[in-house]
Design an enzyme around this catalytic site. Structure first.
Site, PDB file in Angstrom:
ATOM      1  CG  ASP A 218      85.996  -5.241  -5.304  1.00 33.33           C
ATOM      2  OD1 ASP A 218      86.986  -5.465  -4.601  1.00 33.33           O
ATOM      3  OD2 ASP A 218      86.051  -4.727  -6.438  1.00 33.33           O
ATOM      4  CG  ASN A 226      92.905   5.160  -6.597  1.00 35.12           C
ATOM      5  OD1 ASN A 226      92.457   6.103  -5.949  1.00 35.12           O
ATOM      6  ND2 ASN A 226      93.011   3.936  -6.090  1.00 35.12           N
ATOM      7  CG  HIS A 231      96.268   7.327  -5.046  1.00 30.68           C
ATOM      8  ND1 HIS A 231      95.903   6.006  -4.878  1.00 30.68           N
ATOM      9  CD2 HIS A 231      97.188   7.334  -6.041  1.00 30.68           C
ATOM     10  CE1 HIS A 231      96.579   5.242  -5.715  1.00 30.68           C
ATOM     11  NE2 HIS A 231      97.379   6.028  -6.431  1.00 30.68           N
ATOM     12  CG  ASP A 235      92.626   8.053   0.127  1.00 27.12           C
ATOM     13  OD1 ASP A 235      92.635   6.868  -0.293  1.00 27.12           O
ATOM     14  OD2 ASP A 235      93.646   8.646   0.537  1.00 27.12           O
ATOM     15  CD  GLU A 261      89.883  -2.325  -5.015  1.00 27.54           C
ATOM     16  OE1 GLU A 261      90.048  -2.895  -6.103  1.00 27.54           O
ATOM     17  OE2 GLU A 261      90.836  -1.976  -4.281  1.00 27.54           O
TER      18      GLU A 261
END
Length: 366
Positions: A218, A226, A231, A235, A261
């Protein structure tokens, strides 16, 4: 004077090749797609030996990596997964020639054998090369027929990717997890049975498979990434994490984007005293990587040994517990469920399946 007519391949050979295309259209497993394409191609060209390569073009270098080999004894063909994926080598002139044509092939005679190479993909976009050694020089019509068959292989692989890969990271997607997990548990059960065989009853040179493992990864504070950078850069972090996973783990390890994630890793045949170092190596690779605009990123990892006596939900729950311990105790660390239990930091609770049975009993008798 009329030009000599080149005879077409015998009808039975073409029918077998068409059968191979139909078989390919029904296969869902990636390694089986590779094996089936290579075996049918070998039989069609009466090959004695075949090699399937992945192609990588990173200007100005063109390199290949061996995926598997196929051998024929004259009656049957046998495929062997190489599963290396880490050794990228320069191409020899024969492979280079076929890769510089559109869906083309190249051929050269070496002693009593003919070496043939077939590019799978359009000019400049080929992703594989199939090399076949044959004692018989094939006719042009046969080579053209095989090139068309390999387009069926390419199309089936594209369908496999669409169904099984995460669209962003190109790792395996959540939908494929259950089937792969069942296979991992089955492999763990076979390894466990092999380890129980007394040493004196094992065949000479027989090696005993090591345990299987499930790891959950994680990204730490991903929401802040973010929120602070948008975002688009979030990404990009996911893409870089996926690339680091492919670079760190073996090509035959299963890598999933589980959602958001969170990522999952399935490891086979890894000794207990090595597994922590494997996940730590990945954690350090993430920690040391310079992510665009974001800078430094960290991740937390939890892992558990696959015990075939437990249900998939219980096994995933153990890896999750180890991950949550990493999160609660500083993040950017790796923890194994068994290690935490042995040190007294976690307690083994009744598996979910057993707890459900107990609750049913309580409801009956209370």
């Amino acid at each position: 004077m009329r030009a000599a007519h080149t005879p077409s391949p015998p009808l039975p050979d073409l029918i077998e090749l068409l059968e191979g295309a139909e078989v390919l259209s029904r296969i869902k497993d990636l390694r089986s797609i590779f094996r089936t394409a290579a075996e049918y191609a070998m039989r069609f060209l009466e090959g004695s030996y075949g090699l399937l390569f992945a192609v990588r073009f990173t200007p100005p270098d063109l390199t290949v990596s061996l995926l598997g080999c196929c051998v024929s004894d004259g009656t049957d063909t046998y495929w062997d997964d190489v599963c290396d994926g880490q050794s990228w080598l320069p191409v020899d002139p024969l492979l280079a020639n076929c890769l510089h044509t559109d869906f083309g092939h190249a051929i050269v005679q070496e002693g009593d054998l003919w070496r043939l190479a077939f590019a799978v993909g359009a000019l400049g976009q080929a992703r594989w090369v199939l090399e076949i050694h044959s004692p018989v020089k094939p006719r042009d019509a046969a080579c053209n027929a095989l090139s068309l068959f390999l387009r069926c292989f390419e199309n089936q692989h594209q369908q496999w990717e669409y169904a099984n890969l995460d669209t962003l990271t190109r790792l395996l997607n959540r939908k494929t997890f259950d089937d792969d997990f069942e296979r991992l548990i089955a492999a763990a059960e076979l390894a466990e049975q092999a380890r129980k065989i007394p040493v004196e009853r094992r065949e000479a040179g027989q090696t005993v498979a090591q345990p299987c493992w499930l790891g959950v990864v994680d990204i730490d504070h991903f929401k802040k990434i973010n929120d602070n950078f948008g975002h688009l850069f979030g990404d990009e972090v996911l893409l870089r994490i996926a690339d680091l996973m492919r670079q760190t783990f073996r090509s035959n390890d299963k890598l999933f984007r589980f959602g958001g994630e969170e990522f999952v890793v399935m490891l086979r045949n890894v000794a207990e005293d090595h597994v922590h170092n494997i996940f730590t190596r990945f954690r350090l690779a993430v920690e040391r990587h310079d992510f665009p605009q974001v800078g430094r990123v960290a991740c937390s990892v939890g892992f558990a040994r696959i015990d075939p006596r437990l249900s998939p939900a219980d096994l995933l729950g153990r890896a999750d517990e180890a991950l949550y311990f990493s999160k609660r105790n500083g993040r950017n660390q790796v923890n194994g469920f068994d290690e935490l239990v042995m040190s007294g930091k976690l307690r083994i609770t009744a598996p979910a399946s057993q707890a459900l049975i107990q609750s049913d009993v309580d409801e009956i008798f209370l």
